[in-house]
Enzyme design. Structure first.
Site, PDB file in Angstrom:
ATOM      1  N   ARG A 194       0.815  -1.222   0.000  1.00 50.52           N
ATOM      2  CA  ARG A 194       0.000   0.000   0.000  1.00 50.52           C
ATOM      3  C   ARG A 194       0.848   1.270   0.000  1.00 50.52           C
ATOM      4  O   ARG A 194       0.494   2.268   0.636  1.00 50.52           O
ATOM      5  CB  ARG A 194      -0.960   0.031   1.199  1.00 50.52           C
ATOM      6  CG  ARG A 194      -1.902  -1.097   1.284  1.00 50.52           C
ATOM      7  CD  ARG A 194      -2.942  -1.150   0.136  1.00 50.52           C
ATOM      8  NE  ARG A 194      -3.658  -2.386   0.244  1.00 50.52           N
ATOM      9  CZ  ARG A 194      -3.282  -3.506  -0.386  1.00 50.52           C
ATOM     10  NH1 ARG A 194      -2.245  -3.526  -1.193  1.00 50.52           N
ATOM     11  NH2 ARG A 194      -3.976  -4.607  -0.253  1.00 50.52           N
ATOM     12  N   SER A 244     -10.930  -0.142   3.699  1.00 50.96           N
ATOM     13  CA  SER A 244     -10.219  -0.373   4.969  1.00 50.96           C
ATOM     14  C   SER A 244      -9.526   0.912   5.424  1.00 50.96           C
ATOM     15  O   SER A 244      -8.794   1.526   4.654  1.00 50.96           O
ATOM     16  CB  SER A 244      -9.159  -1.459   4.791  1.00 50.96           C
ATOM     17  OG  SER A 244      -9.794  -2.687   4.555  1.00 50.96           O
ATOM     18  N   GLU A 314      -4.584   3.499   6.417  1.00 52.49           N
ATOM     19  CA  GLU A 314      -4.440   3.172   4.996  1.00 52.49           C
ATOM     20  C   GLU A 314      -5.066   4.296   4.165  1.00 52.49           C
ATOM     21  O   GLU A 314      -4.599   4.614   3.082  1.00 52.49           O
ATOM     22  CB  GLU A 314      -5.142   1.840   4.688  1.00 52.49           C
ATOM     23  CG  GLU A 314      -5.091   1.481   3.217  1.00 52.49           C
ATOM     24  CD  GLU A 314      -5.450   0.025   2.943  1.00 52.49           C
ATOM     25  OE1 GLU A 314      -5.130  -0.856   3.763  1.00 52.49           O
ATOM     26  OE2 GLU A 314      -6.060  -0.225   1.884  1.00 52.49           O
TER      27      GLU A 314
HETATM   28  C1  LIG Z   1     -15.736  -0.257  -0.751  1.00 50.24           C
HETATM   29  C2  LIG Z   1     -14.258  -0.029  -0.892  1.00 50.24           C
HETATM   30  C3  LIG Z   1     -13.407  -1.119  -0.993  1.00 50.24           C
HETATM   31  C4  LIG Z   1     -12.032  -0.918  -1.141  1.00 50.24           C
HETATM   32  N1  LIG Z   1     -11.216  -2.017  -1.211  1.00 50.24           N
HETATM   33  C5  LIG Z   1      -9.879  -1.842  -1.378  1.00 50.24           C
HETATM   34  C6  LIG Z   1      -9.017  -2.978  -1.486  1.00 50.24           C
HETATM   35  O1  LIG Z   1      -9.424  -4.130  -1.460  1.00 50.24           O
HETATM   36  N2  LIG Z   1      -7.682  -2.737  -1.641  1.00 50.24           N
HETATM   37  C7  LIG Z   1      -7.160  -1.470  -1.711  1.00 50.24           C
HETATM   38  O2  LIG Z   1      -5.938  -1.327  -1.870  1.00 50.24           O
HETATM   39  N3  LIG Z   1      -7.972  -0.395  -1.606  1.00 50.24           N
HETATM   40  C8  LIG Z   1      -9.306  -0.530  -1.441  1.00 50.24           C
HETATM   41  N4  LIG Z   1     -10.127   0.573  -1.328  1.00 50.24           N
HETATM   42  C9  LIG Z   1      -9.513   1.923  -1.319  1.00 50.24           C
HETATM   43  C10 LIG Z   1      -9.440   2.609  -2.700  1.00 50.24           C
HETATM   44  O3  LIG Z   1     -10.497   2.186  -3.536  1.00 50.24           O
HETATM   45  C11 LIG Z   1      -8.105   2.376  -3.398  1.00 50.24           C
HETATM   46  O4  LIG Z   1      -7.029   2.900  -2.642  1.00 50.24           O
HETATM   47  C12 LIG Z   1      -8.104   3.009  -4.806  1.00 50.24           C
HETATM   48  O5  LIG Z   1      -7.028   2.529  -5.540  1.00 50.24           O
HETATM   49  C13 LIG Z   1      -8.048   4.540  -4.772  1.00 50.24           C
HETATM   50  O6  LIG Z   1      -8.266   5.002  -6.087  1.00 50.24           O
HETATM   51  P1  LIG Z   1      -8.968   6.413  -6.357  1.00 50.24           P
HETATM   52  O7  LIG Z   1      -8.987   6.622  -7.831  1.00 50.24           O
HETATM   53  O8  LIG Z   1     -10.279   6.488  -5.678  1.00 50.24           O
HETATM   54  O9  LIG Z   1      -7.904   7.403  -5.693  1.00 50.24           O
HETATM   55  P2  LIG Z   1      -8.172   8.616  -4.708  1.00 50.24           P
HETATM   56  O10 LIG Z   1      -8.798   8.112  -3.458  1.00 50.24           O
HETATM   57  O11 LIG Z   1      -8.874   9.704  -5.436  1.00 50.24           O
HETATM   58  O12 LIG Z   1      -6.679   9.058  -4.410  1.00 50.24           O
HETATM   59  C14 LIG Z   1      -5.827   8.228  -3.663  1.00 50.24           C
HETATM   60  C15 LIG Z   1      -4.391   8.746  -3.806  1.00 50.24           C
HETATM   61  O13 LIG Z   1      -3.993   8.577  -5.154  1.00 50.24           O
HETATM   62  C16 LIG Z   1      -3.529   9.817  -5.689  1.00 50.24           C
HETATM   63  N5  LIG Z   1      -3.874   9.831  -7.117  1.00 50.24           N
HETATM   64  C17 LIG Z   1      -5.071   9.610  -7.688  1.00 50.24           C
HETATM   65  N6  LIG Z   1      -4.966   9.665  -9.028  1.00 50.24           N
HETATM   66  C18 LIG Z   1      -3.665   9.951  -9.295  1.00 50.24           C
HETATM   67  C19 LIG Z   1      -2.934  10.152 -10.504  1.00 50.24           C
HETATM   68  N7  LIG Z   1      -3.498  10.092 -11.698  1.00 50.24           N
HETATM   69  N8  LIG Z   1      -1.606  10.446 -10.388  1.00 50.24           N
HETATM   70  C20 LIG Z   1      -1.005  10.519  -9.177  1.00 50.24           C
HETATM   71  N9  LIG Z   1      -1.650  10.332  -8.011  1.00 50.24           N
HETATM   72  C21 LIG Z   1      -2.966  10.046  -8.070  1.00 50.24           C
HETATM   73  C22 LIG Z   1      -4.243  10.883  -4.885  1.00 50.24           C
HETATM   74  O14 LIG Z   1      -3.532  12.115  -4.911  1.00 50.24           O
HETATM   75  C23 LIG Z   1      -4.245  10.248  -3.521  1.00 50.24           C
HETATM   76  O15 LIG Z   1      -3.009  10.482  -2.900  1.00 50.24           O
HETATM   77  C24 LIG Z   1     -11.506   0.402  -1.183  1.00 50.24           C
HETATM   78  C25 LIG Z   1     -12.379   1.499  -1.096  1.00 50.24           C
HETATM   79  C26 LIG Z   1     -13.739   1.292  -0.962  1.00 50.24           C
HETATM   80  C27 LIG Z   1     -14.658   2.485  -0.892  1.00 50.24           C
END
Ligand SMILES: Cc1cc2nc3c(=O)[nH]c(=O)nc-3n(C[C@H](O)[C@H](O)[C@H](O)COP(=O)(O)OP(=O)(O)OC[C@H]3O[C@@H](n4cnc5c(N)ncnc54)[C@H](O)[C@@H]3O)c2cc1C
Length: 320
Positions: A194, A244, A314
Site C-alpha cells: 500500500r 479499509s 491506509e
Molecule cells: C468499498 C471499498 C473497498 C475498497 N477495497 C480496497 C481494497 O481491497 N484494496 C485497496 O488497496 N484499496 C481498497 N479501497 C480503497 C481505494 O479504492 C483504493 O485505494 C483506490 O485505488 C483509490 O483510487 P482512487 O482513484 O479512488 O484514488 P483517490 O482516493 O482519489 O486518491 C488516492 C491517492 O492517489 C492519488 N492519485 C489519484 N490519481 C492519481 C494520478 N493520476 N496520479 C497521481 N496520483 C494520483 C491521490 O492524490 C491520492 O493520494 C476500497 C475502497 C472502498 C470504498
C-alpha cells in the site's frame, strides 16, 4: 473598537483571497477546454461523501489541458492535488486549498495488446478488469471490487491478499514534481505494501502500461465472480466508506484486531465502525470529517490499549 469598525477592517482581508480565487479560476477557465469549478464540494467526489470545498476544481479533457493546469498552478504558486475517484480519501471539512485536479472520467482510454494494455489514469478498475476478461487477459482479478481509478490504484498500490496493481506495471507516462512529462519504469514507483513514491514525489500519473497474461475468458470470469461474492459477503459495499481505514499490521488483519477489541458498532455522530467489517468506518448520512477523525482515533486507541498494536492509516487524510 466597535463591531462595525472591526468588520470594515476585516472584510477586505477575508474578501481578497476569495476574489483572487475567482480571478484565478476565470483565467484558468479561459486557457483550458475542460471544466473549472470554484469552491466545488469534495463530498461530491469522495466515496465517504465527506469533504469541504476545493478552491478550484479542474477536470482537464486531455494531456494538453492537463499541461495547462499544472503550469498554471506552478505559475500562480497554488498547491495542487490530483484525485481519482476519491475512494481512499478523507477530506477535511474546510476543504482543499489551491487546485484539485480530477482526471476521471477523462483519461480513460484502454489500448489492449497481446500481453497487456496501455491504460489512462482516469480509467475505473471495475471496467478494466471486466474488459480484460473479455479479451482474455488475466492478472487484474485481485482488484475486483476496488472502486478506484488506475491512477489512484497506482499511487496507493491498491490490491488484496491475492496481489496488488504494482505487480503488473511495466512503465508509465507521468508529470514529475517539476511539471515535466517523463517516462517512468516500474522501479521508480518503489512499490511496497500500500505504498508508492507517487505522492511523496508529487507525481501525476497520466497513463500506464500493464503486463497481463493470456487466459481463457470463462476462467477469468469465474475467478472474478468468486472474488466478488467473497467481498460482498464480508464488506459493507453499499455504505459510504473509503474501504479499509487501517493497514494490516504484519501477520494479522487490522479488521480482526479491531473486531476482537470490540470496535464494531462504535459511533461518533453519523460516523460508525461497520458491524459487518471492523476495518470499514462508514458515514451513515451526515458524518463530518471531524466525526470520522474522532472515530478513527477511538478505534486506533482501542487496538493500542487492548493489544499494544499501533495501527497505521491506509486512507489518506487530506485538506483542512
Ligand atoms: C468499498 C471499498 C473497498 C475498497 N477495497 C480496497 C481494497 O481491497 N484494496 C485497496 O488497496 N484499496 C481498497 N479501497 C480503497 C481505494 O479504492 C483504493 O485505494 C483506490 O485505488 C483509490 O483510487 P482512487 O482513484 O479512488 O484514488 P483517490 O482516493 O482519489 O486518491 C488516492 C491517492 O492517489 C492519488 N492519485 C489519484 N490519481 C492519481 C494520478 N493520476 N496520479 C497521481 N496520483 C494520483 C491521490 O492524490 C491520492 O493520494 C476500497 C475502497 C472502498 C470504498
Amino acid at each position: 473598537m466597535s463591531t462595525r469598525r472591526q468588520a470594515s477592517i476585516a472584510a477586505p482581508l477575508i474578501a481578497r483571497p476569495r476574489r483572487q480565487l475567482e480571478l484565478a479560476a476565470a483565467e484558468l477557465s479561459g486557457r483550458m477546454r475542460g471544466r473549472v469549478l470554484l469552491r466545488e464540494p469534495m463530498a461530491r467526489h469522495t466515496t465517504f461523501r465527506i469533504g469541504g470545498p476545493a478552491d478550484v476544481f479542474v477536470q482537464p479533457l486531455d494531456i494538453d489541458d492537463l499541461t495547462v493546469a499544472i503550469r498554471f498552478g506552478r505559475e500562480k504558486g497554488l498547491p495542487m492535488k490530483v484525485v481519482g475517484n476519491g475512494s481512499n480519501l478523507l477530506v477535511g471539512d474546510k476543504g482543499m486549498r489551491g487546485l484539485v485536479v480530477r482526471l476521471a472520467p477523462n483519461f480513460s482510454d484502454i489500448e489492449w495488446r497481446e500481453d497487456g494494455a496501455v491504460v489512462g489514469a482516469g480509467a475505473r478498475l471495475g471496467r478494466l478488469v471486466q474488459e480484460a476478461a473479455e479479451v482474455g487477459l488475466s492478472g487484474l482479478e485481485s482488484t475486483v471490487g476496488i472502486p478506484g481509478t488506475l491512477g489512484g490504484a497506482l499511487a496507493t498500490n491498491a490490491g488484496t491478499d491475492t496481489g496488488a496493481i504494482g505487480d503488473l506495471i511495466v512503465g508509465a507516462t507521468v508529470f514529475d514534481g517539476n511539471g515535466e512529462i517523463q517516462q517512468w519504469t516500474a522501479v521508480q514507483f518503489a512499490y511496497r505494501y500500500r505504498y508508492s513514491s507517487v505522492s511523496s514525489t508529487r507525481t501525476t500519473v497520466v497513463s500506464a502500461q500493464l503486463r497481463l497474461r493470456p487466459a481463457p475468458p470463462e476462467e477469468i470470469r469465474a475467478k472474478i465472480e468468486r472474488l466478488r461474492r467473497k467481498r460482498a459477503s464480508r464488506q459493507p459495499l453499499r455504505a459510504w466508506s473509503a474501504g479499509s481505514v487501517f493497514k494490516n499490521p504484519r501477520g494479522v488483519a487490522a479488521g480482526k484486531v479491531l473486531d476482537r477489541a470490540g470496535a464494531k458498532g462504535l459511533r461518533v455522530s453519523d460516523a460508525q465502525v461497520s458491524r459487518k467489517h471492523a476495518n470499514f468506518l462508514v458515514n451513515r448520512g451526515q458524518a463530518t470529517a471531524g466525526d470520522m477523525r474522532e472515530l478513527i482515533a477511538r478505534a486506533h486507541s482501542l487496538a493500542l490499549r487492548r493489544y499494544g498494536i499501533d495501527l497505521e492509516p491506509e486512507i489518506e487524510i487530506t485538506g483542512e
